[in-house]
Scaffold this motif. Sequence first.
Motif, PDB file in Angstrom:
ATOM      1  N   LEU A   1      81.985 -48.947  11.123  1.00 31.09           N
ATOM      2  CA  LEU A   1      81.203 -47.864  11.714  1.00 31.09           C
ATOM      3  C   LEU A   1      79.841 -47.722  11.040  1.00 31.09           C
ATOM      4  N   THR A   2      78.861 -47.355  11.841  1.00 29.85           N
ATOM      5  CA  THR A   2      77.582 -46.895  11.329  1.00 29.85           C
ATOM      6  C   THR A   2      77.541 -45.404  11.604  1.00 29.85           C
ATOM      7  N   ILE A   3      77.404 -44.622  10.551  1.00 29.25           N
ATOM      8  CA  ILE A   3      77.389 -43.171  10.709  1.00 29.25           C
ATOM      9  C   ILE A   3      76.004 -42.653  10.351  1.00 29.25           C
ATOM     10  N   ILE A   4      75.453 -41.856  11.250  1.00 27.44           N
ATOM     11  CA  ILE A   4      74.145 -41.254  11.060  1.00 27.44           C
ATOM     12  C   ILE A   4      74.362 -39.759  10.834  1.00 27.44           C
ATOM     13  N   LEU A   5      73.906 -39.249   9.701  1.00 26.30           N
ATOM     14  CA  LEU A   5      74.025 -37.826   9.397  1.00 26.30           C
ATOM     15  C   LEU A   5      72.652 -37.195   9.572  1.00 26.30           C
ATOM     16  N   GLY A   6      72.491 -36.479  10.671  1.00 25.35           N
ATOM     17  CA  GLY A   6      71.213 -35.873  11.025  1.00 25.35           C
ATOM     18  C   GLY A   6      70.635 -36.578  12.238  1.00 25.35           C
ATOM     19  N   CYS A   7      70.366 -35.805  13.292  1.00 22.43           N
ATOM     20  CA  CYS A   7      69.897 -36.398  14.545  1.00 22.43           C
ATOM     21  C   CYS A   7      68.517 -35.866  14.912  1.00 22.43           C
ATOM     22  N   GLY A   8      67.612 -35.926  13.948  1.00 24.81           N
ATOM     23  CA  GLY A   8      66.215 -35.600  14.218  1.00 24.81           C
ATOM     24  C   GLY A   8      65.518 -36.832  14.768  1.00 24.81           C
ATOM     25  N   ARG A   9      64.220 -36.901  14.587  1.00 21.66           N
ATOM     26  CA  ARG A   9      63.463 -38.046  15.093  1.00 21.66           C
ATOM     27  C   ARG A   9      63.924 -39.362  14.491  1.00 21.66           C
ATOM     28  N   LEU A  10      64.037 -39.416  13.166  1.00 14.13           N
ATOM     29  CA  LEU A  10      64.442 -40.653  12.500  1.00 14.13           C
ATOM     30  C   LEU A  10      65.901 -40.993  12.789  1.00 14.13           C
ATOM     31  N   GLY A  11      66.782 -40.021  12.621  1.00 14.56           N
ATOM     32  CA  GLY A  11      68.210 -40.273  12.841  1.00 14.56           C
ATOM     33  C   GLY A  11      68.516 -40.710  14.262  1.00 14.56           C
ATOM     34  N   SER A  12      67.909 -40.056  15.238  1.00 18.50           N
ATOM     35  CA  SER A  12      68.170 -40.428  16.635  1.00 18.50           C
ATOM     36  C   SER A  12      67.606 -41.809  16.949  1.00 18.50           C
ATOM     37  N   SER A  13      66.456 -42.145  16.387  1.00 16.57           N
ATOM     38  CA  SER A  13      65.873 -43.474  16.617  1.00 16.57           C
ATOM     39  C   SER A  13      66.763 -44.566  16.040  1.00 16.57           C
ATOM     40  N   ILE A  14      67.275 -44.341  14.837  1.00 16.11           N
ATOM     41  CA  ILE A  14      68.183 -45.320  14.222  1.00 16.11           C
ATOM     42  C   ILE A  14      69.475 -45.403  15.008  1.00 16.11           C
ATOM     43  N   ALA A  15      69.986 -44.267  15.461  1.00 14.91           N
ATOM     44  CA  ALA A  15      71.223 -44.260  16.255  1.00 14.91           C
ATOM     45  C   ALA A  15      71.029 -45.015  17.566  1.00 14.91           C
ATOM     46  N   ASN A  16      69.918 -44.770  18.245  1.00 14.44           N
ATOM     47  CA  ASN A  16      69.641 -45.475  19.498  1.00 14.44           C
ATOM     48  C   ASN A  16      69.554 -46.982  19.265  1.00 14.44           C
ATOM     49  N   TYR A  17      68.840 -47.379  18.234  1.00 15.27           N
ATOM     50  CA  TYR A  17      68.680 -48.807  17.927  1.00 15.27           C
ATOM     51  C   TYR A  17      70.024 -49.449  17.569  1.00 15.27           C
ATOM     52  N   SER A  18      70.791 -48.789  16.718  1.00 17.40           N
ATOM     53  CA  SER A  18      72.089 -49.330  16.302  1.00 17.40           C
ATOM     54  C   SER A  18      73.039 -49.474  17.485  1.00 17.40           C
ATOM     55  N   SER A  19      73.036 -48.477  18.360  1.00 15.31           N
ATOM     56  CA  SER A  19      73.861 -48.536  19.561  1.00 15.31           C
ATOM     57  C   SER A  19      73.429 -49.692  20.456  1.00 15.31           C
ATOM     58  N   GLN A  20      72.127 -49.855  20.606  1.00 15.08           N
ATOM     59  CA  GLN A  20      71.582 -50.938  21.424  1.00 15.08           C
ATOM     60  C   GLN A  20      71.970 -52.305  20.861  1.00 15.08           C
ATOM     61  N   MET A  21      72.120 -52.402  19.544  1.00 11.33           N
ATOM     62  CA  MET A  21      72.512 -53.653  18.897  1.00 11.33           C
ATOM     63  C   MET A  21      74.015 -53.891  18.967  1.00 11.33           C
ATOM     64  N   GLY A  22      74.745 -52.991  19.624  1.00 10.76           N
ATOM     65  CA  GLY A  22      76.175 -53.166  19.814  1.00 10.76           C
ATOM     66  C   GLY A  22      77.044 -52.638  18.691  1.00 10.76           C
ATOM     67  N   GLU A  23      76.471 -51.875  17.790  1.00 10.17           N
ATOM     68  CA  GLU A  23      77.238 -51.322  16.679  1.00 10.17           C
ATOM     69  C   GLU A  23      78.022 -50.097  17.127  1.00 10.17           C
ATOM     70  N   ASN A  24      79.113 -49.828  16.424  1.00  9.29           N
ATOM     71  CA  ASN A  24      79.893 -48.616  16.647  1.00  9.29           C
ATOM     72  C   ASN A  24      79.224 -47.491  15.872  1.00  9.29           C
ATOM     73  N   VAL A  25      78.640 -46.535  16.592  1.00 12.26           N
ATOM     74  CA  VAL A  25      77.815 -45.504  15.969  1.00 12.26           C
ATOM     75  C   VAL A  25      78.432 -44.125  16.170  1.00 12.26           C
ATOM     76  N   VAL A  26      78.414 -43.350  15.079  1.00 11.74           N
ATOM     77  CA  VAL A  26      78.805 -41.946  15.122  1.00 11.74           C
ATOM     78  C   VAL A  26      77.629 -41.154  14.571  1.00 11.74           C
ATOM     79  N   VAL A  27      77.199 -40.146  15.326  1.00  6.29           N
ATOM     80  CA  VAL A  27      76.091 -39.285  14.896  1.00  6.29           C
ATOM     81  C   VAL A  27      76.641 -37.885  14.652  1.00  6.29           C
ATOM     82  N   VAL A  28      76.336 -37.348  13.465  1.00  6.58           N
ATOM     83  CA  VAL A  28      76.800 -36.014  13.099  1.00  6.58           C
ATOM     84  C   VAL A  28      75.586 -35.121  12.875  1.00  6.58           C
ATOM     85  N   ASP A  29      75.575 -33.990  13.564  1.00  4.82           N
ATOM     86  CA  ASP A  29      74.505 -33.005  13.398  1.00  4.82           C
ATOM     87  C   ASP A  29      75.091 -31.639  13.775  1.00  4.82           C
ATOM     88  N   PRO A  30      74.728 -30.585  13.056  1.00  6.24           N
ATOM     89  CA  PRO A  30      75.298 -29.279  13.396  1.00  6.24           C
ATOM     90  C   PRO A  30      74.783 -28.696  14.704  1.00  6.24           C
TER      91      PRO A  30
END
Length: 137
Positions: free
Chosen positions: A4-33
Amino acid sequence: MRNLTIILGCGRLGSSIANYSSQMGENVVVVDPNKLSFEKLNDAFSGITIASDSTDIDELRDAGLEDAKEVVITTGDDNVNLFLAYVCCKIFEVPYIYVRFDDPDKGLLIQGMPIKAIYPFQLSLDRFNLLRAGVEK
């Protein structure tokens, strides 16, 4: 097996990394309150979103941190990011940890640990220097 790739925080940077990782076929979990922060994820995002407090150890466990090959910590608070980096390293033993700091002095607190720091100001300065040198247009 950690997958898993886990992103803690879904602001500009976190969401960009999450989008890219997902696009690369990685299993992504994003956590944000804040559930509304997930609106920054694009329509092609195929990962999981969890609206939760990332400083809650049980919530991190439920998010799959024990199965994470990497974690990217991008909340808007350097102190929270430092705490989470230690938790990911010492409690969950995540192999690859990336943490965002606005204050470069925070990097001193992770020296000697398997944690990589991301400094947005440094990335901007590097980009400026490339533009100024004419390397990028």
